[in-house]
Structures are given as C-alpha cells and as structure tokens.
Design an enzyme around this catalytic site. Structure first.
Site, mmCIF file in Angstrom:
data_model
loop_
_atom_site.group_PDB
_atom_site.id
_atom_site.type_symbol
_atom_site.label_atom_id
_atom_site.label_comp_id
_atom_site.label_asym_id
_atom_site.label_seq_id
_atom_site.Cartn_x
_atom_site.Cartn_y
_atom_site.Cartn_z
ATOM 1 C CD GLU A 49 -4.433 -1.736 12.103
ATOM 2 O OE1 GLU A 49 -5.682 -1.754 12.139
ATOM 3 O OE2 GLU A 49 -3.753 -0.795 12.516
ATOM 4 C CG HIS A 50 -5.681 -6.722 9.187
ATOM 5 N ND1 HIS A 50 -6.689 -6.812 8.254
ATOM 6 C CD2 HIS A 50 -4.879 -5.713 8.763
ATOM 7 C CE1 HIS A 50 -6.496 -5.918 7.298
ATOM 8 N NE2 HIS A 50 -5.412 -5.231 7.597
ATOM 9 C CG ASP A 190 -12.883 0.779 11.286
ATOM 10 O OD1 ASP A 190 -11.962 0.514 12.079
ATOM 11 O OD2 ASP A 190 -12.866 0.468 10.088
ATOM 12 C CG ASN A 233 -12.316 1.826 -1.910
ATOM 13 O OD1 ASN A 233 -12.790 0.920 -1.217
ATOM 14 N ND2 ASN A 233 -13.039 2.819 -2.377
ATOM 15 C CE LYS A 234 -12.581 -1.674 5.413
ATOM 16 N NZ LYS A 234 -12.882 -0.233 5.424
#
Ligand code: GLA
Length: 458
Positions: A49-50, A190, A233-234
């Site tokens: 992640e990230h 993604d 919501n990024k």
C-alpha cells in the site's frame, strides 16, 4: 502483452442480464443499438500500500465488481455519457475540446481522463467521439478502485471507437498517467491490474518498466472484503497528495545526504535505493540514521536542500500541497521501505507455499495494516475497528486496502472459516449500527481473483 489481447469476446453468462439492460437503456436514450460493450474491473490490493508511486511493486487482484459500458462511435466527434445511476448527471462534450478541471471530481471527468490520455497518443486529425451508457458495481470512495476502472473502461471505449491499436502495456501506462489530470498523483497499480488481471490469479506488478507476474495463492486460502463505510474520495482532499509529497521530500533529503547522488534528479524513494544499490534493510538503516521522527517544517526542508520555498514548490510540491507547512518524513519512508519488503515476502510465500503459508501471509498483512495505521497514518478509526473484528472472527490477517482514510479492509482466512467470518462481522460491525445494517449486502463479501478488462460483442 499485445493489443490482440483485447479482442471482442461473447458476453459471459453472468453479465448477460446487465448487458441487456444497458442495451435497452442505450436504445431508449440514443435511438440506436450499441456497437460493443467494454468492461474494466475494480481491484483489491492484497499487500503493497502506498508504494507504487515510490517505484515499488504491489500485489493486487481484480474483483468481480466492475464498470461496464454499452458504446457506439460517434463520427461527429461528440462525447455523450449517461450513467444508469440517476445520482450521476449526464455529460456531453466535444472530443477535440476536452478540459478537465481539478476542482470537483465528477464521475465523467474520470472518463474524460481515459479519453484524453488515449487521444493524446495518436496525432490523428479525424477523431471519433462515442456514446456510452455506463453501469458501475464498484462502491465509490471505498478503496476498490472505481475511479481507475472508469478511466480504463473509457480508454478502451475510445480505442475501439477509433479502431486504434495499442498494447496492454502502453494502455496501462497511459491510463496511470492520464488519471493525474484529475489532480491525484497515484501510481500505476489500479490501472495495471484492471487491464491485465487473469481469473484465479493475483498479480505481482512491478513498475518502470511495467511487468506483471501471475501469483498463485495457496489452495486453502480465501479473501473477504468488508467496507468500513467511512468514505474517502482521494481527489476531493489533499491527503493522498500530501503523502506523495512527503515521500518525495524524504527521498530528496536522503539523496542530499549522500555525496554520490544529485538530489534534484530524485523523485521517488525507490530511485534512492536503486542509485545507491542498497538492500531494503540498508535503506531502513539509512532512514534511521538520516531522518528524525519529529515533523519537518517547510523552513527546515528548504534549509536541508539549500533552496527557497519557491524552489521547493517547483521541485517537490503539487498544486494542492503548496500550503502544507509540516511533513513527517521518517515515518513515511519507514512505511514505504518496510512495505516494499513485505510485498516481496508475500510473493515468496505464495511461490514456495510452505505448510504454514496462511499464517505467514496473515502476519504480513497484519504488519502492513499496523504500518499504514501508525507510520503512514492513512487508516480510519472505523477501519481499525473493522480490522480488529475481522481478526476476532477468524481472519488470519486483516488490513486496510487501497488509498485508505476510510474504505475497505481485506482479510485472509482459511476457506473453511469464511462463513464464520462473514457471520461474525455482519453481526458485530454491520447489524450493530442502523446506518450500516442496510448496506451490508454490498459492503461485505468473499472474493476470488477475477478476470481483467475486456470487450464484449453485442
Ligand atoms: C490509490 C492509487 C494507487 C495506490 C493506492 C495506495 O488507489 O490510485 O496507485 O497508490 O492508492 O496503495
């Protein structure tokens, strides 16, 4: 990875009903039949992640939930998008005059990103627009990548509407970079998983250059996704880009501390490692000895790099992070280098499948969650509660997935214990609150690795 991989296939049985509804809606709305369907799935990230935007590999799998569009080319160059969900407004525009503003992340802007990304790659004077009726089953702002699925699906529609060929690899790159038009500086995970997933397999995805490798998960293992229902919501907040910027500044300060490196050439933590030729453990050591745990003020960062605040804005900041005054660098860099290690460890357990594979994978996922929560600070109290409940109800490991600050947890569980886990979490997280109870059907589900993007013939 060749463009032929995106040839049209017949509509699979489990999507026939939805395609028929889209066809009807298309006919009603546009008075004609669609020419084809395009589909792009969401994803659940198992670990990593990230780290993609820092240059490190990730290990996601596609899910069944997707974006599905009925499409037909429009030779007048018009773009007409209709969403079957009445909460989303229709959009019409001209393919030659696309403008994507960063203020308000409306659904159709993600489609415009995909359309523009593809269009910019072909210097054609004759460009077809397209009509699309869009149906989405990926919950928005839940960390399952509904936005990138929209970008990818629109890019596929644009390619097919213009009969433009493109390799999958190229399309992954274009879709990752064109999503930046909306303002968030995500990595390429993604889009890559949505476009390249294969049923039954998770993927190890490496970047620069993009490489994807199938990962066979152990047989007795299942995954459960649970949505905390805390929404993030990024693109609507600066949180995501602040982390990107903190990682960039950490990389630049680490580089500045090494006489052999030119810090101005460095944008990612991964580049510091590759230029130094260090192991990930050695990078963690370098973070320990170079960065302090207290927040860095903008003035301190400028002093360390020997530049003015204006120059810092140029070299390191983005539009929505110009006013950030304080940066946590030690914590973010420690998360990234340790998470990058966990991805490689996870893959190696899947490759070797030792008798205690489930326990080892669970432990890595737990460690990943702790690092996201404590070092990267991208979890949410509800998500932490949910992760705890998943563990209490039989998950071997559980972690937040996706960008975070809300959204979903993914849990690894022995296949025999899936039902117990679902029942326990349903009762203790969802039924316990009247707000959550009505949403449990789409918020809590077991999932297997699904297939990637495709065109369906009508
Ligand atoms: C978002 C981004 C991805 C990745 C994740 C966090 O989904 O689009 O590129 O950075 O967050 O792992």
């Amino acid at each position: 990875m060749a463009s032929e991989n995106f040839c049209q296939i017949p509509i699979p049985d489990n999507r026939k009903e939805r395609c028929e509804q889209l066809r009807q809606k298309f006919l009603n709305k546009f008075g004609e039949e669609p020419a084809f369907f395009a589909r792009a799935p969401g994803r659940v990230n198992l670990i990593g992640e990230h780290v993609d935007y820092c240059g490190y590999s990730v290990l996601p799998m596609a899910i069944e939930q997707d974006i599905l569009m009925a499409v037909s080319p429009d030779d007048s160059g018009k773009l007409s998008f209709v969403n079957v969900d009445p909460n989303y407004d229709d959009f019409t525009g001209d393919v030659m005059q696309i403008r994507i503003t960063k203020d308000d992340p409306q659904w159709y802007k993600y489609m415009l990103c995909g359309v523009l990304g593809v269009k910019e790659n072909f210097c054609s004077l004759i460009v077809q627009g397209f009509k699309a009726v869009v149906s989405g089953t990926i919950p928005p702002s839940a960390g399952l990548s509904s936005s990138s699925a929209l970008v990818c699906c629109a890019a596929l529609a644009m390619l097919q509407a213009n009969s433009w060929p493109m390799s999958k690899e190229k399309l992954c790159e274009i879709c990752a970079s064109c999503e930046h038009y909306i303002g968030t500086e995500g990595g390429g995970m993604d889009q890559a998983i949505s476009l390249t997933a294969s049923p039954g397999k998770a993927k190890h995805i490496e970047f620069n250059p993009l490489r994807t490798t199938d990962v066979q998960l152990p047989k007795n293992v299942a995954f459960v996704v649970s949505n905390s229902l805390a929404q993030m919501n990024k693109a609507a907040t600066p949180y995501f880009n602040i982390r990107v910027v903190e990682c960039r500044i950490a990389a630049q300060i680490l580089a500045k501390s090494r006489p052999s490196l030119q810090w101005r050439e460095i944008k990612r933590l991964g580049e510091v490692q590759s230029r130094l030729g260090f192991s990930l453990d050695a990078m963690l050591g370098l973070v320990e000895s170079t960065l302090h745990k207290e927040p860095y003020s903008k003035a301190e960062v400028c002093k360390l790099l020997g530049i003015s605040p204006e120059e810092l804005a140029e070299t390191s900041l983005s539009t929505n992070t110009r006013d950030v005054e304080s940066f946590l660098l030690y914590q973010r860099a420690t998360h990234v280098y340790s998470e990058a290690k966990r991805v490689l460890a996870f893959k190696s357990v899947c490759d070797s499948q030792p008798p205690d594979a489930l326990e080892q994978l669970g432990r890595l996922m737990d460690e990943s969650h702790a690092s996201c929560r404590d070092m990267y600070e991208c979890s949410h109290p509800d998500l932490d509660t949910l992760v705890e409940l998943c563990k209490k109800n039989g998950a071997q490991g559980s972690r937040m997935t996706g960008a975070g600050w809300g959204g979903c947890a993914v849990s690894i569980v022995h296949s025999d214990r899936v039902d117990t886990l679902l029942a326990g979490v349903r009762e203790q997280y969802y039924s316990a609150s009247s707000d959550r109870a009505g949403k449990v059907a789409s918020a809590l589900f077991a999932t297997v690795p699904g297939g990637g993007a495709a065109y369906y013939s009508v």
